[in-house]
Design an enzyme around this catalytic site. Structure first.
Site, PDB file in Angstrom:
ATOM      1  N   SER A  62      -7.579 -12.630   5.714  1.00  0.00           N
ATOM      2  CA  SER A  62      -6.894 -12.226   4.478  1.00  0.00           C
ATOM      3  C   SER A  62      -5.841 -11.141   4.608  1.00  0.00           C
ATOM      4  O   SER A  62      -5.090 -10.909   3.666  1.00  0.00           O
ATOM      5  CB  SER A  62      -7.912 -11.806   3.436  1.00  0.00           C
ATOM      6  OG  SER A  62      -8.435 -12.945   2.838  1.00  0.00           O
ATOM      7  N   LYS A  66      -4.940  -3.268  -2.527  1.00  0.00           N
ATOM      8  CA  LYS A  66      -5.522  -4.512  -3.034  1.00  0.00           C
ATOM      9  C   LYS A  66      -6.533  -4.160  -4.121  1.00  0.00           C
ATOM     10  O   LYS A  66      -7.267  -3.162  -3.987  1.00  0.00           O
ATOM     11  CB  LYS A  66      -6.209  -5.203  -1.848  1.00  0.00           C
ATOM     12  CG  LYS A  66      -6.773  -6.573  -2.097  1.00  0.00           C
ATOM     13  CD  LYS A  66      -7.343  -7.130  -0.771  1.00  0.00           C
ATOM     14  CE  LYS A  66      -7.814  -8.561  -0.903  1.00  0.00           C
ATOM     15  NZ  LYS A  66      -8.247  -9.121   0.407  1.00  0.00           N
ATOM     16  N   SER A 115      -6.339 -13.731   1.241  1.00  0.00           N
ATOM     17  CA  SER A 115      -6.475 -13.294  -0.125  1.00  0.00           C
ATOM     18  C   SER A 115      -5.631 -12.071  -0.468  1.00  0.00           C
ATOM     19  O   SER A 115      -5.373 -11.823  -1.650  1.00  0.00           O
ATOM     20  CB  SER A 115      -7.939 -12.991  -0.439  1.00  0.00           C
ATOM     21  OG  SER A 115      -8.405 -11.917   0.351  1.00  0.00           O
TER      22      SER A 115
END
Ligand code: GLN
Length: 492
Positions: A179, A80, A155
């Site tokens: 997330s 990420k 996310s």
């Protein structure tokens, strides 16, 4: 062999060990797959073509010299874009960090690189990990590989979509309120949120420090255990990491589930829940019942306050953590861009932050400063901390009666792109089942559990007591061994 990009970590590690494939074959296969599907999926912010190839060649050299750094040497992954990676652009999907190239490595990516893993690139996310759909990214919206008109969740939506679309063998996400688990559920992959403090947060751009956790997104439960074996453990660079010895998580996969007490918290069912999702979760619970587990209804009475608690504590910590992005020390700055327009120091702060932060980040900074301001601190922040303790105690009490809890991950399957962008409250509600876990600090996993009639994936959430990742792996793997939901692939 073709289609190497489809391999799990465990399969790839075996083939690398026997010499059946090289890391270069595998890495090139993933890069080709990225080139093929990225125009549709948009999971990556940065793709590290050159460095990935040279890392793969290094790995192959180590293998030929019989000196692999670990079983995972040569396995490609994606991180990420919240993990600081030395020499690789790290944006947090924000404009304010549009040119931030860290000169240090986060502990977790370092551990993986030290184990010989190959970094393929950095994946898209909601800006500063604030959101549930990747739509708050300043750069792009990632598409759900199962339906390109829908969100992948967030996310860590880029990380989940990249695994689901076989663009990488595994990825890393972060989970402050869901997330990792929610995108894993919406994309039909495995996502583990470890116990708070089990995995170092050092070098990961902070959202809400008392809630932030880091974990793997993988194709199987076994792979999640394999990654945890590398990344878990104490770190002197993160004082909140736990000193407890890290077990060999792979050993926990084989355990027996008969006689296990599984709690089903009634607060996680009913209102707002899609009926197809409910059916899928119930049939997963039935699987455990049929296999000898005892299913017990439990109550977590304070969980109904968890979302409110989260939306006070999280923004308070966000406001503090994001104060460092002032237009001087990092990234986007009005001084660099339009020096002539600047009158004084305050002007630097205001204009850099106004232009550098997106709406969602601004909304949370304002909320956070409000709940921390004098006169409101006691009524909001202090109260929320007290209720947080009650939520935590609910879980502790439940785990006196049962070994594990099973709940839905998200009340619905993946929603349409644009469906919730104008209504932050609707977006926040999509985290209703994942958010309570973070204030409690306990571990939880999302695993594929079925599909709706529209062929959209649905996951279940398996929650364990503090540091009981091993129980979670055992329970999750039992389901995965008996089902094939995790093996189904989206048509892209
Ligand atoms: N979707 C939640 C939020 O927007 C959770 C985010 C996260 O876990 N990073 O706050």
């Amino acid at each position: 062999m073709t289609d190497l990009y489809k391999l799990t970590i465990s399969e790839a590690a075996k083939k690398l060990k026997t010499g059946e494939i090289t890391s270069l074959d595998l890495t090139q296969s993933c890069l080709d797959r990225i080139a093929e599907v990225e125009p549709k999926i948009q999971a990556f912010i940065t793709i590290c073509n050159q460095s990935a190839i040279s890392q793969a060649k290094e790995s192959d050299r180590r293998r030929t010299e019989n000196k692999p750094l670990s079983d995972l040497d040569g396995v490609p992954f994606a991180a990420k874009d919240l993990f600081c990676t030395k020499g690789v652009l790290t944006t947090a999907a924000s404009k304010i960090l549009n040119d931030f190239v860290p000169d240090f490595e986060s502990t977790v990516t370092k551990k993986l690189l030290d184990a010989g893993c190959v970094l393929l690139g950095k994946t898209n996310l909601d800006q500063f990990a604030m959101g549930s759909s990747t739509e708050t990214s300043a750069y792009k919206t990632t598409k759900n590989p199962w339906d390109l008109a829908r969100v992948p969740g967030g996310s860590s939506g880029g990380s989940a979509a990249a695994v689901a679309a076989d663009e990488c063998i595994f990825s890393l996400g972060t989970d402050t309120g869901g997330s990792i688990r929610q995108p894993a559920s919406l994309c039909s992959v495995v996502g583990l949120k470890p116990t708070y403090g089990r995995v170092s947060r050092y070098g990961v751009i902070a959202m809400a420090s008392s809630l932030d956790t880091i974990g793997p997104i993988t194709k199987t439960v076994e792979d999640a255990a394999i990654v945890m074996n590398v990344i878990a453990g104490i770190d002197d660079k993160d004082s909140t990491t736990l000193p407890n010895k890290t077990p060999n998580y792979k050993k926990s996969l084989a355990g027996d589930i008969s006689g296990l007490k599984i709690g089903v918290p009634k607060e996680f069912f009913g209102q707002g829940m899609n009926s197809e999702v409910e059916k899928i979760v119930q049939s997963a619970i039935d699987f455990y019942r049929r296999n000898g587990a005892e299913i017990v209804e439990v109550s977590l009475p304070h969980v109904k306050y968890a979302l409110s608690v989260y939306y006070i504590i999280m923004p308070a910590e966000v406001a503090s953590n994001l104060a460092r992005f002032d237009g001087i020390r990092y990234g986007y700055s009005k001084i660099k861009n339009q020096k002539s327009a600047i009158k004084n120091l305050e002007d630097v702060y205001i204009s850099s932050r106004t232009e550098g932060f997106g709406d969602e980040a601004k909304r949370r900074i304002i909320l956070g400063n409000y709940v921390l301001s004098s006169g409101y601190y006691d009524a909001y922040y202090k109260k929320a901390q007290q209720v947080r303790t009650l939520v935590k105690k609910d879980f502790e009490k439940a785990f006196e009666k049962v070994d594990i809890l099973i709940t839905p991950v998200s009340p619905t399957a993946a929603f349409k792109i644009g469906e919730k962008t104008d209504d932050p409250m609707q977006m926040y509600l999509s985290d209703i089942h994942t958010v309570p876990i973070n204030p409690a600090g306990v571990p939880a996993i999302s695993i594929p559990a079925g599909f709706t009639l529209d062929n959209l994936p649905v996951g279940i959430q398996i929650i364990g007591p503090h540091l009981a990742e091993e129980s979670i792996f055992k329970v999750a793997n039992a389901f995965q061994q008996a089902t094939d939901f995790h093996q189904r692939k989206p048509k892209i």
